[in-house]
Design a protein around this motif. Structure first.
Motif, PDB file in Angstrom:
ATOM      1  N   TYR A 132       0.807  -1.224   0.000  1.00 39.98           N
ATOM      2  CA  TYR A 132       0.000   0.000   0.000  1.00 39.98           C
ATOM      3  C   TYR A 132       0.838   1.271   0.000  1.00 39.98           C
ATOM      4  O   TYR A 132       0.316   2.361  -0.226  1.00 39.98           O
ATOM      5  N   GLY A 133       2.122   1.149   0.275  1.00 35.72           N
ATOM      6  CA  GLY A 133       3.006   2.306   0.183  1.00 35.72           C
ATOM      7  C   GLY A 133       3.361   2.950   1.505  1.00 35.72           C
ATOM      8  O   GLY A 133       4.405   3.589   1.618  1.00 35.72           O
ATOM      9  N   SER A 134       2.500   2.811   2.513  1.00 33.81           N
ATOM     10  CA  SER A 134       2.793   3.381   3.830  1.00 33.81           C
ATOM     11  C   SER A 134       1.815   2.829   4.853  1.00 33.81           C
ATOM     12  O   SER A 134       0.754   2.284   4.496  1.00 33.81           O
ATOM     13  N   PHE A 135       2.156   3.003   6.119  1.00 34.66           N
ATOM     14  CA  PHE A 135       1.273   2.578   7.204  1.00 34.66           C
ATOM     15  C   PHE A 135      -0.042   3.348   7.133  1.00 34.66           C
ATOM     16  O   PHE A 135      -1.119   2.757   7.292  1.00 34.66           O
ATOM     17  N   ASP A 136       0.040   4.664   6.884  1.00 34.05           N
ATOM     18  CA  ASP A 136      -1.173   5.487   6.847  1.00 34.05           C
ATOM     19  C   ASP A 136      -2.089   5.070   5.706  1.00 34.05           C
ATOM     20  O   ASP A 136      -3.319   5.025   5.866  1.00 34.05           O
ATOM     21  N   ALA A 137      -1.498   4.728   4.557  1.00 32.68           N
ATOM     22  CA  ALA A 137      -2.310   4.291   3.416  1.00 32.68           C
ATOM     23  C   ALA A 137      -2.992   2.959   3.724  1.00 32.68           C
ATOM     24  O   ALA A 137      -4.155   2.741   3.343  1.00 32.68           O
ATOM     25  N   LEU A 138      -2.279   2.096   4.418  1.00 32.65           N
ATOM     26  CA  LEU A 138      -2.853   0.806   4.813  1.00 32.65           C
ATOM     27  C   LEU A 138      -4.054   1.013   5.729  1.00 32.65           C
ATOM     28  O   LEU A 138      -5.120   0.416   5.530  1.00 32.65           O
ATOM     29  N   ARG A 139      -3.891   1.896   6.703  1.00 29.94           N
ATOM     30  CA  ARG A 139      -4.992   2.209   7.634  1.00 29.94           C
ATOM     31  C   ARG A 139      -6.162   2.842   6.888  1.00 29.94           C
ATOM     32  O   ARG A 139      -7.329   2.480   7.111  1.00 29.94           O
TER      33      ARG A 139
END
Length: 295
Positions: A132-139
């Motif tokens: 997803y590219g980043s933790f924030d994008a995953l969330r």
């Protein structure tokens, strides 16, 4: 700190140290010795609660009516088992801050206490973060980060059972660098007489059943929000927009996954309490359990 509180516990500690009327150190190998210790600790704990109840900002918000009796019985019946203490509470409630203060007092008095954080039992989500590219994008794509399903609960349960029996373990370590990597069996955790387990996952599943003392840390909403946002953009390099998004997420997750364990808690602690006052209470407990007459 409220001066009455400072004087109160300082007075109790000084009185305990200078008392000429100390009890003879019990033989903890004998049931009668453990019963004497349990009765002694009951009376002292009630004394602490009486002092705290008069404080302007008490630390102890609530205590289950039968906790002292149950804990005393446990000390008598299973003297060799480690004393397991579980601490939970919503994000930014003050769990880690309280544990850091416990750690500081431990080092000061060389007390036999282990502190284990359950945050290290997060699943490895590095592949998902890479996707997803980043933790924030995953969330933002709906991944439920704080769900019990996102923790290695079976490993945690196994580790807690071993520690409670006096066996040292190696816990995983979850890297707080945004990669989502969990390194297995890398952190040595020694099994000392008292084991403090903190974190949102400490009570998840049936792990809550292993604790002799269950503590829930509760803090005012506005204080939690301020703490969380400050920590997010000063310690974890999140921008304010992402920090606010994550705050909204953890509010829902806390309500869903953590708050229900409040009802199971033996002790509810005010997470905004004065830490120096909290340290004095710890020092008092250390004093009363190490100040017997050896003659």
């Amino acid at each position: 700190m409220n001066e009455d509180k400072k004087i109160g516990f300082a007075h109790l500690i000084e009185k305990e140290l200078n008392s000429e009327d100390k009890i003879l150190k019990p033989d903890f190998n004998q049931k009668t010795g453990r019963e004497l210790l349990a009765f002694y600790l009951q009376s002292k704990f009630k004394q602490v609660l009486a002092y705290d109840n008069k404080a302007e900002q008490p630390i102890f918000t609530d205590i289950k009516y039968d906790f002292i009796q149950r804990f005393s019985k446990r000390l008598i019946q299973k003297p060799t088992k480690r004393i397991m203490v579980g601490i939970t509470g919503e994000s930014a409630s003050g769990k880690s801050t309280i544990c850091n203060e416990i750690k500081r007092v431990i080092e000061q008095f060389d007390m036999p206490v282990t502190i284990l954080t359950t945050d290290n039992y997060f699943n490895d989500i590095s592949a998902l973060i890479a996707e997803y590219g980043s933790f924030d994008a995953l969330r933002d794509n709906g991944y439920d980060v704080d769900s019990p399903n996102n923790f290695q609960l079976d490993i945690l349960k196994n580790d807690l059972e071993k520690i409670s029996q006096g066996i040292d373990i190696y816990s995983p370590e979850y890297l707080l660098n945004g990669t989502g990597i969990s390194v297995p069996r890398v952190k040595l955790v020694k099994s000392k007489k008292i084991v403090v387990v903190e974190g949102m996952a400490s009570m998840y599943g049936d792990n809550k059943n292993i604790y002799d003392v269950k503590i829930y840390v509760e803090t005012d909403f506005d204080i939690r929000k301020e703490r969380f946002l400050k920590r997010a953009y000063t310690e974890r390099n999140q921008n304010l927009e992402n920090a606010k998004k994550h705050w909204e997420y953890i509010l829902g997750a806390g309500e869903k996954y953590i708050k229900p364990y409040r009802a199971d808690a033996d002790i509810i602690i005010n997470g905004d309490s004065d830490l120096s006052y909290f340290a004095q209470i710890l020092e008092y407990f250390y004093t009363i359990t190490n100040n017997f007459d050896e003659v």
